[in-house]
Every structure is written in structure tokens, then in C-alpha cells.
Design a protein around this motif. Structure first.
Motif, PDB file in Angstrom:
ATOM      1  N   MET A   7       0.844  -1.185   0.000  1.00 19.44           N
ATOM      2  CA  MET A   7       0.000   0.000   0.000  1.00 19.44           C
ATOM      3  C   MET A   7       0.889   1.248   0.000  1.00 19.44           C
ATOM      4  SD  MET A   7      -2.787   1.315   2.827  1.00 19.44           S
ATOM      5  CE  MET A   7      -3.996   0.101   2.399  1.00 19.44           C
ATOM      6  N   LYS A   8       0.571   2.178  -0.851  1.00 18.20           N
ATOM      7  CA  LYS A   8       1.312   3.444  -0.951  1.00 18.20           C
ATOM      8  C   LYS A   8       1.089   4.253   0.325  1.00 18.20           C
ATOM      9  CE  LYS A   8       3.393   6.541  -3.662  1.00 18.20           C
ATOM     10  NZ  LYS A   8       4.714   6.372  -4.158  1.00 18.20           N
ATOM     11  N   LYS A   9       2.158   4.749   0.896  1.00 21.74           N
ATOM     12  CA  LYS A   9       2.055   5.555   2.108  1.00 21.74           C
ATOM     13  C   LYS A   9       2.078   7.021   1.743  1.00 21.74           C
ATOM     14  CE  LYS A   9       3.772   1.989   5.049  1.00 21.74           C
ATOM     15  NZ  LYS A   9       4.655   1.596   6.116  1.00 21.74           N
ATOM     16  N   SER A  10       1.381   7.819   2.535  1.00 21.03           N
ATOM     17  CA  SER A  10       1.322   9.252   2.257  1.00 21.03           C
ATOM     18  C   SER A  10       1.232  10.038   3.555  1.00 21.03           C
ATOM     19  CB  SER A  10       0.127   9.579   1.360  1.00 21.03           C
ATOM     20  OG  SER A  10      -1.078   9.271   2.005  1.00 21.03           O
ATOM     21  N   VAL A  11       1.545  11.316   3.430  1.00 16.91           N
ATOM     22  CA  VAL A  11       1.319  12.266   4.502  1.00 16.91           C
ATOM     23  C   VAL A  11       0.310  13.265   3.947  1.00 16.91           C
ATOM     24  CG1 VAL A  11       3.356  13.624   3.890  1.00 16.91           C
ATOM     25  CG2 VAL A  11       2.347  13.895   6.138  1.00 16.91           C
ATOM     26  N   ILE A  12      -0.782  13.402   4.662  1.00 16.89           N
ATOM     27  CA  ILE A  12      -1.874  14.277   4.240  1.00 16.89           C
ATOM     28  C   ILE A  12      -1.739  15.588   5.003  1.00 16.89           C
ATOM     29  CG2 ILE A  12      -4.379  14.539   4.133  1.00 16.89           C
ATOM     30  CD1 ILE A  12      -4.439  11.378   4.322  1.00 16.89           C
ATOM     31  N   VAL A  13      -1.570  16.670   4.268  1.00 15.98           N
ATOM     32  CA  VAL A  13      -1.380  17.991   4.875  1.00 15.98           C
ATOM     33  C   VAL A  13      -2.632  18.825   4.637  1.00 15.98           C
ATOM     34  CG1 VAL A  13       0.059  20.063   4.926  1.00 15.98           C
ATOM     35  CG2 VAL A  13       1.102  17.838   4.414  1.00 15.98           C
ATOM     36  N   CYS A  14      -3.199  19.351   5.693  1.00 21.26           N
ATOM     37  CA  CYS A  14      -4.371  20.208   5.553  1.00 21.26           C
ATOM     38  C   CYS A  14      -3.935  21.579   5.038  1.00 21.26           C
ATOM     39  CB  CYS A  14      -5.097  20.361   6.878  1.00 21.26           C
ATOM     40  SG  CYS A  14      -6.599  21.365   6.728  1.00 21.26           S
ATOM     41  N   VAL A  15      -4.597  22.026   3.987  1.00 24.91           N
ATOM     42  CA  VAL A  15      -4.297  23.334   3.387  1.00 24.91           C
ATOM     43  C   VAL A  15      -5.553  24.208   3.317  1.00 24.91           C
ATOM     44  CG1 VAL A  15      -2.317  22.482   2.084  1.00 24.91           C
ATOM     45  CG2 VAL A  15      -4.585  22.433   1.034  1.00 24.91           C
ATOM     46  N   ASN A  16      -6.571  23.843   4.074  1.00 26.54           N
ATOM     47  CA  ASN A  16      -7.847  24.551   4.038  1.00 26.54           C
ATOM     48  C   ASN A  16      -7.693  26.023   4.427  1.00 26.54           C
ATOM     49  OD1 ASN A  16     -10.686  24.855   3.854  1.00 26.54           O
ATOM     50  ND2 ASN A  16     -10.870  24.586   6.054  1.00 26.54           N
ATOM     51  N   ARG A  17      -8.314  26.889   3.651  1.00 21.06           N
ATOM     52  CA  ARG A  17      -8.382  28.325   3.965  1.00 21.06           C
ATOM     53  C   ARG A  17      -9.847  28.692   4.104  1.00 21.06           C
ATOM     54  NH1 ARG A  17      -4.327  32.017   3.121  1.00 21.06           N
ATOM     55  NH2 ARG A  17      -2.353  31.072   2.550  1.00 21.06           N
ATOM     56  N   ARG A  18     -10.266  28.990   5.306  1.00 22.28           N
ATOM     57  CA  ARG A  18     -11.654  29.392   5.532  1.00 22.28           C
ATOM     58  C   ARG A  18     -11.883  30.801   5.008  1.00 22.28           C
ATOM     59  NH1 ARG A  18     -14.133  26.783  10.824  1.00 22.28           N
ATOM     60  NH2 ARG A  18     -12.957  24.860  10.816  1.00 22.28           N
ATOM     61  N   ALA A  19     -13.095  31.032   4.552  1.00 17.70           N
ATOM     62  CA  ALA A  19     -13.442  32.358   4.020  1.00 17.70           C
ATOM     63  C   ALA A  19     -13.391  33.423   5.109  1.00 17.70           C
ATOM     64  CB  ALA A  19     -14.825  32.307   3.380  1.00 17.70           C
ATOM     65  N   ASN A  20     -13.746  33.047   6.317  1.00 16.61           N
ATOM     66  CA  ASN A  20     -13.734  33.979   7.438  1.00 16.61           C
ATOM     67  C   ASN A  20     -12.349  33.921   8.102  1.00 16.61           C
ATOM     68  OD1 ASN A  20     -13.984  35.347   9.847  1.00 16.61           O
ATOM     69  ND2 ASN A  20     -15.929  34.409  10.431  1.00 16.61           N
ATOM     70  N   PRO A  21     -11.530  34.948   7.944  1.00 15.22           N
ATOM     71  CA  PRO A  21     -10.177  34.911   8.511  1.00 15.22           C
ATOM     72  C   PRO A  21     -10.143  34.898  10.043  1.00 15.22           C
ATOM     73  CG  PRO A  21     -10.650  37.080   7.606  1.00 15.22           C
ATOM     74  CD  PRO A  21     -11.804  36.195   7.241  1.00 15.22           C
ATOM     75  N   ASP A  22     -11.278  35.162  10.685  1.00 13.92           N
ATOM     76  CA  ASP A  22     -11.329  35.101  12.146  1.00 13.92           C
ATOM     77  C   ASP A  22     -11.471  33.678  12.662  1.00 13.92           C
ATOM     78  OD1 ASP A  22     -11.104  37.865  12.324  1.00 13.92           O
ATOM     79  OD2 ASP A  22     -13.280  38.152  12.217  1.00 13.92           O
ATOM     80  N   MET A  23     -11.785  32.734  11.756  1.00 11.97           N
ATOM     81  CA  MET A  23     -11.891  31.326  12.138  1.00 11.97           C
ATOM     82  C   MET A  23     -10.566  30.640  11.818  1.00 11.97           C
ATOM     83  SD  MET A  23     -15.728  30.385  10.868  1.00 11.97           S
ATOM     84  CE  MET A  23     -15.694  28.792  11.661  1.00 11.97           C
ATOM     85  N   PRO A  24     -10.088  29.769  12.715  1.00  9.41           N
ATOM     86  CA  PRO A  24      -8.795  29.122  12.471  1.00  9.41           C
ATOM     87  C   PRO A  24      -8.845  28.204  11.255  1.00  9.41           C
ATOM     88  CG  PRO A  24      -9.903  28.116  14.346  1.00  9.41           C
ATOM     89  CD  PRO A  24     -10.724  29.306  13.942  1.00  9.41           C
ATOM     90  N   SER A  25      -7.750  28.180  10.505  1.00 10.58           N
ATOM     91  CA  SER A  25      -7.619  27.247   9.390  1.00 10.58           C
ATOM     92  C   SER A  25      -6.149  26.955   9.152  1.00 10.58           C
ATOM     93  CB  SER A  25      -8.275  27.792   8.125  1.00 10.58           C
ATOM     94  OG  SER A  25      -7.591  28.913   7.629  1.00 10.58           O
ATOM     95  N   CYS A  26      -5.880  25.737   8.718  1.00  9.54           N
ATOM     96  CA  CYS A  26      -4.494  25.323   8.472  1.00  9.54           C
ATOM     97  C   CYS A  26      -3.863  26.112   7.338  1.00  9.54           C
ATOM     98  CB  CYS A  26      -4.460  23.828   8.172  1.00  9.54           C
ATOM     99  SG  CYS A  26      -4.971  22.815   9.572  1.00  9.54           S
ATOM    100  N   GLY A  27      -4.656  26.438   6.336  1.00  7.61           N
ATOM    101  CA  GLY A  27      -4.129  27.197   5.203  1.00  7.61           C
ATOM    102  C   GLY A  27      -3.627  28.569   5.611  1.00  7.61           C
ATOM    103  N   HIS A  28      -4.362  29.242   6.479  1.00 10.56           N
ATOM    104  CA  HIS A  28      -3.941  30.570   6.941  1.00 10.56           C
ATOM    105  C   HIS A  28      -2.768  30.492   7.913  1.00 10.56           C
ATOM    106  CE1 HIS A  28      -6.885  33.071   4.975  1.00 10.56           C
ATOM    107  NE2 HIS A  28      -7.859  32.267   5.366  1.00 10.56           N
TER     108      HIS A  28
END
Length: 91
Positions: free
Chosen positions: A1-22
Motif C-alpha cells: 500500500m502506498k504511504k502518504s502524509v496528508i497535509v491540511c491546506v484549508n483556507r476558511r473564508a472567514n479569517p477570524d476562524m482558524p484554518s491550516c491554510g492561513h
């Protein structure tokens, strides 16, 4: 099975809410890809839009297995590459 590292890059529209992309998720993914290319490991980097832990981000997850890393910074990449080398050897 291929192994991977999944990195969150989400950017929420509301900059006051935490997101990994920001908080640097894309920079972490880019740096990790560059570092893994140099080590010739067989673990691939996948960008993902949400791992469900926004308050703890930036987040990433090893797959398969589900080991999570929270509060990741670009400075963590060398330590992460070492862990991924071990992960790549696990059955």
C-alpha cells in the motif's frame, strides 16, 4: 500500500476562524515535498482541505495508520522527514 502524509491546506473564508491554510499549511506541504524529493522516499504528500482539527492546526496525518501531527511548523519538516523514513519502512 502506498504511504502518504496528508497535509491540511484549508483556507476558511472567514479569517477570524482558524484554518491550516492561513497558518502555513501550503508552505508546510511545499517544504515537505522538496525535502522528500531529496531523500528519495516512497511517501507522497497529499494536500487535503480539512482534517477536522482546525483549532489545532496546521495539521497533518500519516496514512495508512492515522498518526496525527498538530501545530506543525515549517521548522518541524526535518523531524517529520525522519519520522516518514521510519514510517516508510513499517509494514
Amino acid at each position: 500500500m502506498k504511504k502518504s502524509v496528508i497535509v491540511c491546506v484549508n483556507r476558511r473564508a472567514n479569517p477570524d476562524m482558524p484554518s491550516c491554510g492561513h497558518r502555513g499549511g501550503m508552505d508546510i506541504a511545499d517544504t515537505l515535498e522538496s525535502a522528500l524529493a531529496l531523500t528519495r522516499g516512497d511517501v507522497q504528500v497529499q494536500r487535503f482541505n480539512c482534517l477536522g482539527c482546525c483549532d489545532l492546526g496546521p495539521n497533518l496525518r500519516l496514512s495508512p495508520g492515522g498518526e496525527f501531527w498538530h501545530h506543525v511548523r515549517v521548522d518541524d519538516v526535518p523531524r517529520l522527514v525522519k519520522r516518514l523514513a521510519e514510517f516508510d519502512q513499517e509494514t
